[in-house]
Scaffold this motif. Structure first.
Motif, mmCIF file in Angstrom:
data_model
loop_
_atom_site.group_PDB
_atom_site.id
_atom_site.type_symbol
_atom_site.label_atom_id
_atom_site.label_comp_id
_atom_site.label_asym_id
_atom_site.label_seq_id
_atom_site.Cartn_x
_atom_site.Cartn_y
_atom_site.Cartn_z
ATOM 1 N N THR A 107 0.841 -1.200 0.000
ATOM 2 C CA THR A 107 0.000 0.000 0.000
ATOM 3 C C THR A 107 0.869 1.240 0.000
ATOM 4 N N VAL A 108 0.236 2.384 -0.274
ATOM 5 C CA VAL A 108 0.970 3.652 -0.284
ATOM 6 C C VAL A 108 1.583 3.918 1.085
ATOM 7 N N GLN A 109 0.816 3.593 2.146
ATOM 8 C CA GLN A 109 1.310 3.826 3.495
ATOM 9 C C GLN A 109 2.557 2.974 3.762
ATOM 10 N N GLU A 110 2.483 1.680 3.359
ATOM 11 C CA GLU A 110 3.648 0.804 3.553
ATOM 12 C C GLU A 110 4.834 1.309 2.743
ATOM 13 N N ASP A 111 4.525 1.847 1.538
ATOM 14 C CA ASP A 111 5.551 2.429 0.676
ATOM 15 C C ASP A 111 6.298 3.531 1.419
ATOM 16 N N SER A 112 5.516 4.382 2.101
ATOM 17 C CA SER A 112 6.103 5.535 2.790
ATOM 18 C C SER A 112 6.971 5.117 3.970
ATOM 19 N N ASP A 113 6.703 3.930 4.528
ATOM 20 C CA ASP A 113 7.456 3.487 5.699
ATOM 21 C C ASP A 113 8.737 2.731 5.333
ATOM 22 N N LEU A 114 8.915 2.442 4.037
ATOM 23 C CA LEU A 114 10.079 1.633 3.648
ATOM 24 C C LEU A 114 11.396 2.363 3.895
ATOM 25 N N GLN A 115 12.400 1.581 4.233
ATOM 26 C CA GLN A 115 13.734 2.123 4.517
ATOM 27 C C GLN A 115 14.392 2.583 3.209
ATOM 28 N N THR A 116 15.013 3.756 3.231
ATOM 29 C CA THR A 116 15.712 4.226 2.032
ATOM 30 C C THR A 116 16.960 3.369 1.776
ATOM 31 N N MET A 117 17.288 3.170 0.492
ATOM 32 C CA MET A 117 18.431 2.307 0.154
ATOM 33 C C MET A 117 19.761 2.964 0.491
ATOM 34 N N VAL A 118 19.738 4.294 0.475
ATOM 35 C CA VAL A 118 20.953 5.018 0.840
ATOM 36 C C VAL A 118 20.526 6.225 1.670
ATOM 37 N N SER A 119 21.232 6.433 2.754
ATOM 38 C CA SER A 119 20.838 7.514 3.651
ATOM 39 C C SER A 119 21.335 8.849 3.093
ATOM 40 N N VAL A 120 20.388 9.704 2.715
ATOM 41 C CA VAL A 120 20.741 11.019 2.164
ATOM 42 C C VAL A 120 20.089 12.084 3.040
ATOM 43 N N SER A 121 20.919 12.844 3.744
ATOM 44 C CA SER A 121 20.368 13.900 4.602
ATOM 45 C C SER A 121 20.215 15.176 3.784
ATOM 46 N N ASN A 122 19.498 16.138 4.350
ATOM 47 C CA ASN A 122 19.373 17.424 3.646
ATOM 48 C C ASN A 122 20.721 18.144 3.586
ATOM 49 N N GLY A 123 21.611 17.834 4.528
ATOM 50 C CA GLY A 123 22.979 18.362 4.471
ATOM 51 C C GLY A 123 23.695 17.845 3.224
ATOM 52 N N ASP A 124 23.466 16.544 2.913
ATOM 53 C CA ASP A 124 24.059 15.973 1.689
ATOM 54 C C ASP A 124 23.545 16.700 0.454
ATOM 55 N N ILE A 125 22.262 17.071 0.498
ATOM 56 C CA ILE A 125 21.676 17.757 -0.665
ATOM 57 C C ILE A 125 22.320 19.136 -0.841
ATOM 58 N N ILE A 126 22.603 19.814 0.291
ATOM 59 C CA ILE A 126 23.270 21.125 0.199
ATOM 60 C C ILE A 126 24.682 20.938 -0.378
ATOM 61 N N MET A 127 25.386 19.892 0.096
ATOM 62 C CA MET A 127 26.720 19.572 -0.456
ATOM 63 C C MET A 127 26.604 19.299 -1.961
ATOM 64 N N HIS A 128 25.559 18.554 -2.326
ATOM 65 C CA HIS A 128 25.337 18.214 -3.741
ATOM 66 C C HIS A 128 25.130 19.495 -4.554
ATOM 67 N N ALA A 129 24.325 20.417 -4.002
ATOM 68 C CA ALA A 129 24.022 21.651 -4.719
ATOM 69 C C ALA A 129 25.286 22.476 -4.958
ATOM 70 N N ILE A 130 26.262 22.364 -4.037
ATOM 71 C CA ILE A 130 27.488 23.164 -4.170
ATOM 72 C C ILE A 130 28.524 22.449 -5.043
ATOM 73 N N PHE A 131 28.763 21.169 -4.755
ATOM 74 C CA PHE A 131 29.913 20.493 -5.362
ATOM 75 C C PHE A 131 29.596 19.652 -6.602
ATOM 76 N N ALA A 132 28.312 19.405 -6.865
ATOM 77 C CA ALA A 132 28.007 18.550 -8.023
ATOM 78 C C ALA A 132 27.787 19.349 -9.295
ATOM 79 N N GLN A 133 27.957 20.669 -9.210
ATOM 80 C CA GLN A 133 27.796 21.471 -10.427
ATOM 81 C C GLN A 133 29.002 21.253 -11.341
#
Lengths: 176, 494
Positions: free
Chosen positions: B160-186
């Motif tokens: 179900t959609v609810q079970e989908d939302s509870d699934l563990q992410t395959m790789v842990s990506v924090s919002n800090g990682d996203i900020i790093m990505h925004a700076i260094f992946a350009q």
């Protein structure tokens, strides 16, 4: 060993090169020349415009502009005069049971290999110049882009399109 | 045809009535912008007429949208989606589930306000890759219910959609990682350009040159700040998970997007390492799946900037049949000569350009102080020296990194100079191959190979480095051999 060398562009009585490729019909050169003449005419008109209007563009640099335009026109003319002969010499295509193989190019020589299994669509098109000489292009569409075999005799183009379409339909029927 | 979310047998849906509001907002914004730019030429009389025309247009759009909404239905059968539209023209469109490349669930700000979700269905076609083949807007609870059904119909997921939302992410990506990505992946060129513009803006501010300051700041904003904000908005709250053969990627700050696709619809995977990221030992993972791209035409991201080992591990988890480990073939030394000639030609052109600038310097340096004149001349000379160094530096890096390897089911191409990309692709996904050798390459017995494939933005060409043409043609031979001997089975990719 020089005497043993095989001419890769020499065709036998069936119009095939020694490595199994077809070459274009010599009439294709006429179509290419006429196309190129039109290109030269357009380039000449553009260059004439530069010649006429150059003094108004810049008094200081008008002579450079004129010389550059002339040099560019000379390059275009030389290319247009030489390219049909080289294209004709190098253009080779081969259609096996499962692959379309095209070798062509003037400065950059390209070898295209298209599996028939990947073909989605085959079109035959005739432009106004090609129509004068009874020539046509076959355009092969895949999900990754298109490849075309140009300057074919109309009957050859139709036969190739028919063969490719039949093969593609055969593959699709096998899957149903 | 009653649309009842409680009725689980119901398989026919219509778009939610709020799509009319969507259409009206777009029209109203366009017309108001037009009015703002033209109102100076209009008198008060024309203003009144404009308002009448705007109201009339909105009424027509409302009527048409309502008519279209009422006469268009979407039916989800056991094997396909059928859209029937009976407006001025009657049309029926069928999409078999086997043709679907991906399904995207998007919730824009308007969707959140109205409590709706957009479902976008993308087929495996290069023609329609940028636009969804079908879009359906439903109330969120109905959309979730439909997604539950689609999970089992399309993706064989009994979840179900609810079970989908509870699934563990395959790789842990924090919002800090996203900020790093925004700076260094350009891309490196973009970072350098942005940095130079920022420095220039500061210098202009120091010398009280407001025109130069604002121009430089605008360019810095466009090249660095806007992409940074775009990445944050798009990839915040990032999550990726797998159920069976279905991968789902979910992200978004203001508007959230959830994209699902089957593993067998991946056309290629790419590990991208911009220079700054490489220096930090980090990489990003992207995958070409039709329908996975957004309007910004960037490649769909599977993993934002993470350590290289994490990215490789994720690639092995997601597409083990694509990834392989082998000793790659390096670009031969003979390739250095054509590359050196090309680099030399570019360098001469750059030096000539700056020499001409220096020669004519007195015409545009008139009125500047001695300090500024010296600064401009020093900048021109520095550029004339630095750019050729960068060109030859890139040549060295290209020679070092470009490799090519053929595995059992897939092949690998490494390309790039300062920014390196390693692309893995299944032979079975190759559409056609072209091997090209130019006038500088032929004498040294090297050529480049262009692999044409379907991608998230239509079709894409992937080019190799310079290798002997007979080595590159082995790639096409392998594609053909797999078709001939039956190793290629189209059913695996349906």
């Amino acid at each position: 060993m020089k005497g043993d060398r095989v001419d890769p562009f020499k065709v036998d009585e069936n119009g095939m090169t020694s490595d199994g490729y077809h070459r274009l019909d010599p009439v294709s050169k006429k179509s290419m020349y006429i196309g190129n003449m039109i290109a030269i005419a357009i380039a000449a008109i553009a260059m004439a415009a530069v010649y006429v209007f150059a003094p108004d563009i810049s008094q200081d640099h008008s002579e450079y502009l004129r010389l550059s335009a002339l040099a560019l026109l000379a390059v275009i003319v030389a290319y247009c005069l030489v390219s049909p002969q080289i294209t004709f010499m190098r253009y080779r295509y081969r259609i096996d049971g499962d692959k379309v193989d095209i070798r062509r190019g003037i400065l950059y020589i390209t070898h295209n290999m298209v599996p028939i299994e990947r073909i989605h669509q085959v079109d035959v098109s005739r432009g106004p110049i090609n129509r004068i000489f009874g020539l046509a292009n076959v355009t092969i569409t895949t999900a990754g882009g298109t490849v075309s075999i140009e300057y074919l005799k109309e009957d050859v183009a139709e036969a190739i399109a028919e063969k490719l379409n039949e093969t593609v339909i055969g593959i699709l029927k096998e899957r149903v | 045809m009653k649309l009842d979310p409680e009725n689980t047998d119901n398989r026919t849906f219509r778009n939610h009535v709020t799509v009319i509001a969507d259409h009206l907002v777009v029209i109203a914004v366009a017309v108001i912008v037009m009015w703002i730019f033209t109102r100076d030429d209009m008198g008060p009389e024309l203003d009144r007429w404009f308002l009448v025309a705007l109201l009339a247009l909105l009424l027509v759009v409302t009527f048409w949208s309502f008519f279209w909404l009422k006469r268009t239905t979407y039916t989800f059968t056991d094997t396909e989606i059928v859209r029937v539209s009976d407006t001025v023209f009657k049309s029926t469109k069928n999409i078999q589930y086997t043709r679907l490349a991906s399904v995207t669930v998007r919730r824009s700000v308007l969707n959140r306000i109205f409590g709706t979700s957009q479902l976008l269905f993308n087929i495996n076609s290069s023609v329609n890759s940028m636009n969804a083949e079908m879009t359906l807007v439903l109330r969120k609870d109905i959309a979730d219910l439909l997604r539950d059904r689609l999970n089992s119909l399309i993706f064989d997921k009994d979840i179900t959609v609810q079970e989908d939302s509870d699934l563990q992410t395959m790789v842990s990506v924090s919002n800090g990682d996203i900020i790093m990505h925004a700076i260094f992946a350009q891309p490196t060129y973009q970072s350098i350009f942005g940095f130079l513009m920022l420095v220039y803006a500061v210098v202009m501010l120091f010398y009280d040159n407001s025109g130069g300051f604002w121009t430089a700041l605008l360019l810095f904003g466009m090249s660095n700040v806007l992409p940074f904000i775009g990445v944050i908005l798009k990839y915040f709250n990032y999550r990726i998970y797998r159920v069976g053969d279905t991968i789902t990627v979910e992200s978004g700050l203001l508007s959230t997007t959830r994209r699902s696709f089957k593993v067998n619809k991946i056309n290629s995977v790419r590990v991208r390492q911009p220079l700054l990221a490489r220096m930090l030992g980090k990489a990003t993972l992207e995958a070409e799946v039709v329908g996975m791209s957004d309007s910004d035409e960037t490649a769909p991201m599977i993993c934002p900037l993470k350590d290289c080992e994490v990215v490789e591990g994720l690639m092995e988890d997601i597409a083990p049949e694509i990834f392989f480990d082998s000793e790659p073939e390096h670009q031969p030394r003979s390739a250095l000569v054509p590359m050196a000639i090309t680099s030399a030609v570019f360098s001469v052109a750059v030096v000539a350009f700056f020499a001409v600038l220096l020669y004519y310097a007195e015409t545009y340096l008139v009125g500047l102080s001695d300090f500024w004149t010296a600064t401009v001349r020093a900048s021109e000379i520095s550029a004339a020296v630095l750019i050729p160094i960068l060109i030859f530096g890139r040549m060295g890096l290209v020679q070092r990194h470009r490799t090519f390897a053929m595995g059992k089911d897939s092949f690998m191409l490494v390309y790039g100079g300062y920014d390196i990309s390693t692309e893995f692709m299944l032979y079975d996904k190759v559409q056609y191959v072209a091997v090209t050798s130019g006038p500088l390459q032929r004498p040294f017995g090297v050529a480049t190979c262009t692999v044409n494939m379907m991608s998230s933005v239509g079709f894409k060409q992937m080019s190799s480095g310079l290798f002997p043409p007979e080595d590159l043609e082995r790639l096409s031979d392998e594609v053909m051999a797999r078709i001939r001997d039956g190793r290629y089975d189209y059913r695996r990719y349906q």
